[in-house]
Design a protein around this motif. Structure first.
Motif, PDB file in Angstrom:
ATOM      1  N   SER A   1      26.950 -29.976 -14.372  1.00  0.00           N
ATOM      2  CA  SER A   1      27.082 -30.681 -15.655  1.00  0.00           C
ATOM      3  C   SER A   1      26.876 -29.676 -16.794  1.00  0.00           C
ATOM      4  CB  SER A   1      26.137 -31.877 -15.745  1.00  0.00           C
ATOM      5  OG  SER A   1      26.528 -32.684 -16.837  1.00  0.00           O
ATOM      6  N   GLY A   2      26.655 -30.218 -17.993  1.00  0.00           N
ATOM      7  CA  GLY A   2      26.699 -29.336 -19.163  1.00  0.00           C
ATOM      8  C   GLY A   2      28.155 -29.190 -19.577  1.00  0.00           C
ATOM      9  N   LEU A   3      28.976 -30.115 -19.066  1.00  0.00           N
ATOM     10  CA  LEU A   3      30.425 -30.024 -19.253  1.00  0.00           C
ATOM     11  C   LEU A   3      30.938 -31.211 -20.059  1.00  0.00           C
ATOM     12  CD1 LEU A   3      31.175 -29.268 -15.489  1.00  0.00           C
ATOM     13  CD2 LEU A   3      31.147 -27.584 -17.357  1.00  0.00           C
ATOM     14  N   LEU A   4      31.932 -30.933 -20.876  1.00  0.00           N
ATOM     15  CA  LEU A   4      32.599 -32.005 -21.620  1.00  0.00           C
ATOM     16  C   LEU A   4      33.813 -32.485 -20.821  1.00  0.00           C
ATOM     17  CD1 LEU A   4      32.557 -30.341 -25.145  1.00  0.00           C
ATOM     18  CD2 LEU A   4      31.325 -32.424 -24.502  1.00  0.00           C
ATOM     19  N   ILE A   5      34.293 -33.686 -21.118  1.00  0.00           N
ATOM     20  CA  ILE A   5      35.496 -34.191 -20.432  1.00  0.00           C
ATOM     21  C   ILE A   5      36.624 -33.167 -20.553  1.00  0.00           C
ATOM     22  CG2 ILE A   5      37.210 -36.051 -20.334  1.00  0.00           C
ATOM     23  CD1 ILE A   5      35.200 -37.725 -21.940  1.00  0.00           C
ATOM     24  N   SER A   6      36.709 -32.540 -21.719  1.00  0.00           N
ATOM     25  CA  SER A   6      37.801 -31.588 -21.949  1.00  0.00           C
ATOM     26  C   SER A   6      37.664 -30.320 -21.097  1.00  0.00           C
ATOM     27  CB  SER A   6      37.863 -31.221 -23.429  1.00  0.00           C
ATOM     28  OG  SER A   6      36.590 -30.789 -23.855  1.00  0.00           O
ATOM     29  N   ASP A   7      36.497 -30.105 -20.463  1.00  0.00           N
ATOM     30  CA  ASP A   7      36.316 -28.924 -19.595  1.00  0.00           C
ATOM     31  C   ASP A   7      36.750 -29.205 -18.160  1.00  0.00           C
ATOM     32  OD1 ASP A   7      35.019 -27.578 -21.687  1.00  0.00           O
ATOM     33  OD2 ASP A   7      33.057 -28.361 -21.085  1.00  0.00           O
ATOM     34  N   LYS A   8      36.974 -30.491 -17.836  1.00  0.00           N
ATOM     35  CA  LYS A   8      37.132 -30.877 -16.429  1.00  0.00           C
ATOM     36  C   LYS A   8      38.276 -30.122 -15.741  1.00  0.00           C
ATOM     37  CE  LYS A   8      37.491 -34.951 -13.476  1.00  0.00           C
ATOM     38  NZ  LYS A   8      37.492 -36.414 -13.433  1.00  0.00           N
ATOM     39  N   ASP A   9      39.455 -30.082 -16.360  1.00  0.00           N
ATOM     40  CA  ASP A   9      40.604 -29.445 -15.704  1.00  0.00           C
ATOM     41  C   ASP A   9      40.319 -27.968 -15.448  1.00  0.00           C
ATOM     42  OD1 ASP A   9      41.865 -31.820 -15.690  1.00  0.00           O
ATOM     43  OD2 ASP A   9      43.160 -31.407 -17.431  1.00  0.00           O
TER      44      ASP A   9
ATOM     45  N   ARG B   1      20.752 -37.103 -18.023  1.00  0.00           N
ATOM     46  CA  ARG B   1      20.845 -38.483 -17.504  1.00  0.00           C
ATOM     47  C   ARG B   1      21.884 -38.577 -16.400  1.00  0.00           C
ATOM     48  NH1 ARG B   1      19.685 -40.656 -22.829  1.00  0.00           N
ATOM     49  NH2 ARG B   1      21.869 -40.581 -23.393  1.00  0.00           N
ATOM     50  N   LEU B   2      23.027 -37.906 -16.588  1.00  0.00           N
ATOM     51  CA  LEU B   2      24.090 -37.955 -15.571  1.00  0.00           C
ATOM     52  C   LEU B   2      23.608 -37.318 -14.274  1.00  0.00           C
ATOM     53  CD1 LEU B   2      27.142 -36.965 -17.838  1.00  0.00           C
ATOM     54  CD2 LEU B   2      26.755 -39.199 -16.779  1.00  0.00           C
ATOM     55  N   MET B   3      22.931 -36.173 -14.384  1.00  0.00           N
ATOM     56  CA  MET B   3      22.424 -35.486 -13.193  1.00  0.00           C
ATOM     57  C   MET B   3      21.429 -36.392 -12.459  1.00  0.00           C
ATOM     58  SD  MET B   3      23.893 -32.461 -13.068  1.00  0.00           S
ATOM     59  CE  MET B   3      23.023 -31.354 -11.995  1.00  0.00           C
ATOM     60  N   LEU B   4      20.535 -37.029 -13.218  1.00  0.00           N
ATOM     61  CA  LEU B   4      19.517 -37.889 -12.596  1.00  0.00           C
ATOM     62  C   LEU B   4      20.165 -39.099 -11.922  1.00  0.00           C
ATOM     63  CD1 LEU B   4      16.567 -37.822 -15.184  1.00  0.00           C
ATOM     64  CD2 LEU B   4      16.624 -36.778 -12.910  1.00  0.00           C
ATOM     65  N   GLN B   5      21.275 -39.567 -12.479  1.00  0.00           N
ATOM     66  CA  GLN B   5      21.964 -40.698 -11.834  1.00  0.00           C
ATOM     67  C   GLN B   5      22.607 -40.291 -10.517  1.00  0.00           C
ATOM     68  OE1 GLN B   5      24.544 -42.405 -14.835  1.00  0.00           O
ATOM     69  NE2 GLN B   5      22.731 -42.724 -16.079  1.00  0.00           N
ATOM     70  N   LEU B   6      23.096 -39.059 -10.457  1.00  0.00           N
ATOM     71  CA  LEU B   6      23.761 -38.608  -9.216  1.00  0.00           C
ATOM     72  C   LEU B   6      22.760 -38.201  -8.133  1.00  0.00           C
ATOM     73  CD1 LEU B   6      26.847 -36.518 -10.433  1.00  0.00           C
ATOM     74  CD2 LEU B   6      26.851 -38.769  -9.352  1.00  0.00           C
ATOM     75  N   LEU B   7      21.580 -37.734  -8.534  1.00  0.00           N
ATOM     76  CA  LEU B   7      20.637 -37.155  -7.562  1.00  0.00           C
ATOM     77  C   LEU B   7      20.353 -38.028  -6.328  1.00  0.00           C
ATOM     78  CD1 LEU B   7      17.772 -35.102  -9.206  1.00  0.00           C
ATOM     79  CD2 LEU B   7      19.770 -34.350  -7.970  1.00  0.00           C
TER      80      LEU B   7
ATOM     81  N   ILE C   1      30.325 -35.051 -18.902  1.00  0.00           N
ATOM     82  CA  ILE C   1      30.581 -35.439 -17.513  1.00  0.00           C
ATOM     83  C   ILE C   1      29.656 -34.673 -16.567  1.00  0.00           C
ATOM     84  CG2 ILE C   1      33.013 -36.098 -17.743  1.00  0.00           C
ATOM     85  CD1 ILE C   1      33.709 -33.222 -16.720  1.00  0.00           C
ATOM     86  N   ALA C   2      29.514 -35.231 -15.355  1.00  0.00           N
ATOM     87  CA  ALA C   2      28.872 -34.503 -14.255  1.00  0.00           C
ATOM     88  C   ALA C   2      29.797 -34.642 -13.059  1.00  0.00           C
ATOM     89  CB  ALA C   2      27.499 -35.087 -13.947  1.00  0.00           C
ATOM     90  N   LEU C   3      29.926 -33.570 -12.293  1.00  0.00           N
ATOM     91  CA  LEU C   3      30.861 -33.538 -11.160  1.00  0.00           C
ATOM     92  C   LEU C   3      30.100 -33.247  -9.877  1.00  0.00           C
ATOM     93  CD1 LEU C   3      33.537 -31.195 -12.836  1.00  0.00           C
ATOM     94  CD2 LEU C   3      33.584 -33.698 -12.753  1.00  0.00           C
ATOM     95  N   GLN C   4      30.376 -34.053  -8.846  1.00  0.00           N
ATOM     96  CA  GLN C   4      29.721 -33.862  -7.543  1.00  0.00           C
ATOM     97  C   GLN C   4      30.757 -33.393  -6.524  1.00  0.00           C
ATOM     98  OE1 GLN C   4      28.092 -37.492  -5.953  1.00  0.00           O
ATOM     99  NE2 GLN C   4      27.694 -36.573  -3.954  1.00  0.00           N
ATOM    100  N   PHE C   5      30.508 -32.266  -5.888  1.00  0.00           N
ATOM    101  CA  PHE C   5      31.430 -31.690  -4.892  1.00  0.00           C
ATOM    102  C   PHE C   5      30.765 -31.556  -3.535  1.00  0.00           C
ATOM    103  CE2 PHE C   5      32.538 -29.863  -8.991  1.00  0.00           C
ATOM    104  CZ  PHE C   5      33.931 -29.932  -9.030  1.00  0.00           C
ATOM    105  N   LYS C   6      31.628 -31.520  -2.485  1.00  0.00           N
ATOM    106  CA  LYS C   6      31.143 -31.312  -1.133  1.00  0.00           C
ATOM    107  C   LYS C   6      32.081 -30.294  -0.489  1.00  0.00           C
ATOM    108  CE  LYS C   6      29.953 -34.379   2.749  1.00  0.00           C
ATOM    109  NZ  LYS C   6      29.668 -33.341   3.678  1.00  0.00           N
TER     110      LYS C   6
END
Ligand code: SAH
Length: 279
Positions: free
Chosen positions: A241-249, A129-135, A272-277
């Motif tokens: 994605s496939g990541l938990l909040i605790s994986d972010k750092d 769902r997070l990935m589809l929201q960012l797409l 969480i899902a993270l978008q980078f550029k």
């Protein structure tokens, strides 16, 4: 192929974290119920070692975590059980539904017809769902997209429907490959999505992508990151994605991400899902 269905007793607060750990152990699908987590793994992958390992994992959680039941199920049964739990749903701009559901898509939505079979990625998991929201923020008309760990093919199909020119989708799991191929056909995007069995090594070194999507799990993403970044165009976007909040750092500290900037981080429950550029 036969599957093992496990019913794990675990309090609701710890289910997300347990799912993340089980994904690392190659469990395939999850159903969350009150105080219970139901999960499936192929019999080949489920040796005595995994049983012991699961017991160890459960013992580390507070409360009475234990394996409640263990049962061998045939493919067929599992599909039927699984299918009953799948319902159409609106996710951002998309309307995701299985072919056996007769509901019609709202007029302003983009229809994704996804028959999940056994692959993960039904549109129900938070990370999908997070990935589809960012797409829609990421994919532009004419883009070349990489979909690492494609599962049902849902993200490639969505990217093409948003105007991408081509998607390269790969997965190490046979079932996912078959399922992705079927879904790509159902959505009539088979001419634009290449589905391949394997991992990042199947992508030719020189191919560069406008968009790279990887919804897998923390450790696999960390291993793959240098290659993923190497395949990004100079103005490309990377979404993980496939990541938990605790994986972010841990993810943000990765050397491979030094040349990239975090544009957006979105969250649902503990995921969480993270978008980078590239900067
Ligand atoms: N992209 C889909 C599915 C995500 S599930 C979605 O967003 O819903 C993660 C998928 O990654 C699984 O299908 C799993 O088989 C696959 N996978 C796990 N490790 C992988 C690896 N090393 N290379 C490629 N795919 C992998």
């Amino acid at each position: 192929m036969k599957y093992i269905k496990l019913v794990l007793s675990v309090t609701n607060d710890y289910q997300e974290a347990l799912i993340a750990e089980l994904l690392e152990l190659e469990f395939d699908a999850f159903e969350q119920q009150d105080g219970k987590l139901i999960t499936y793994i192929s019999r080949e992958r489920f040796s005595d070692v995994s049983r012991e390992r699961i017991e160890q994992v459960l013992a580390a959680y507070p409360g009475e975590g234990h394996i409640q039941s263990e049962e061998v199920v045939a493919d067929q049964n599992w599909n039927q059980e699984w299918e009953r739990t799948i319902k159409a749903q609106r996710i951002g701009q998309f309307f995701v539904k299985p072919t056996w559901d007769n509901s019609t898509a709202p007029s302003n939505s983009i229809l994704l017809e996804i028959d999940p079979k056994m692959a993960f990625g039904t549109g129900y998991h938070e990370t999908t769902r997070l990935m589809l929201q960012l797409l829609p923020h990421v994919v532009k008309s004419g883009d070349l997209v990489m979909d690492a760990g494609t599962g049902t093919g849902v993200l490639s199909i969505a990217a093409i429907k948003l105007g991408a020119e081509r998607a390269v989708a790969f997965d190490i799991d046979d079932w996912s490959i078959r399922n992705a191929q079927e879904n790509v056909l159902i959505n009539q995007v088979d001419r634009k999505v290449e589905v391949a069995k394997g991992s990042i090594e199947i992508v030719p070194d020189e191919t560069e992508f406008d968009v790279i999507l990887a919804n897998i799990n923390r450790n696999t993403i960390i291993d793959m990151l240098p290659s993923l970044v190497q395949h990004l165009k100079s103005d490309g976007m990377l979404v993980l994605s496939g990541l938990l909040i605790s994986d972010k750092d841990t993810i943000l500290e990765q050397e491979a991400l030094k040349k990239l900037t975090l544009i957006q981080s979105i969250r649902e429950n503990d995921w969480i899902a993270l978008q980078f550029k590239i900067t």
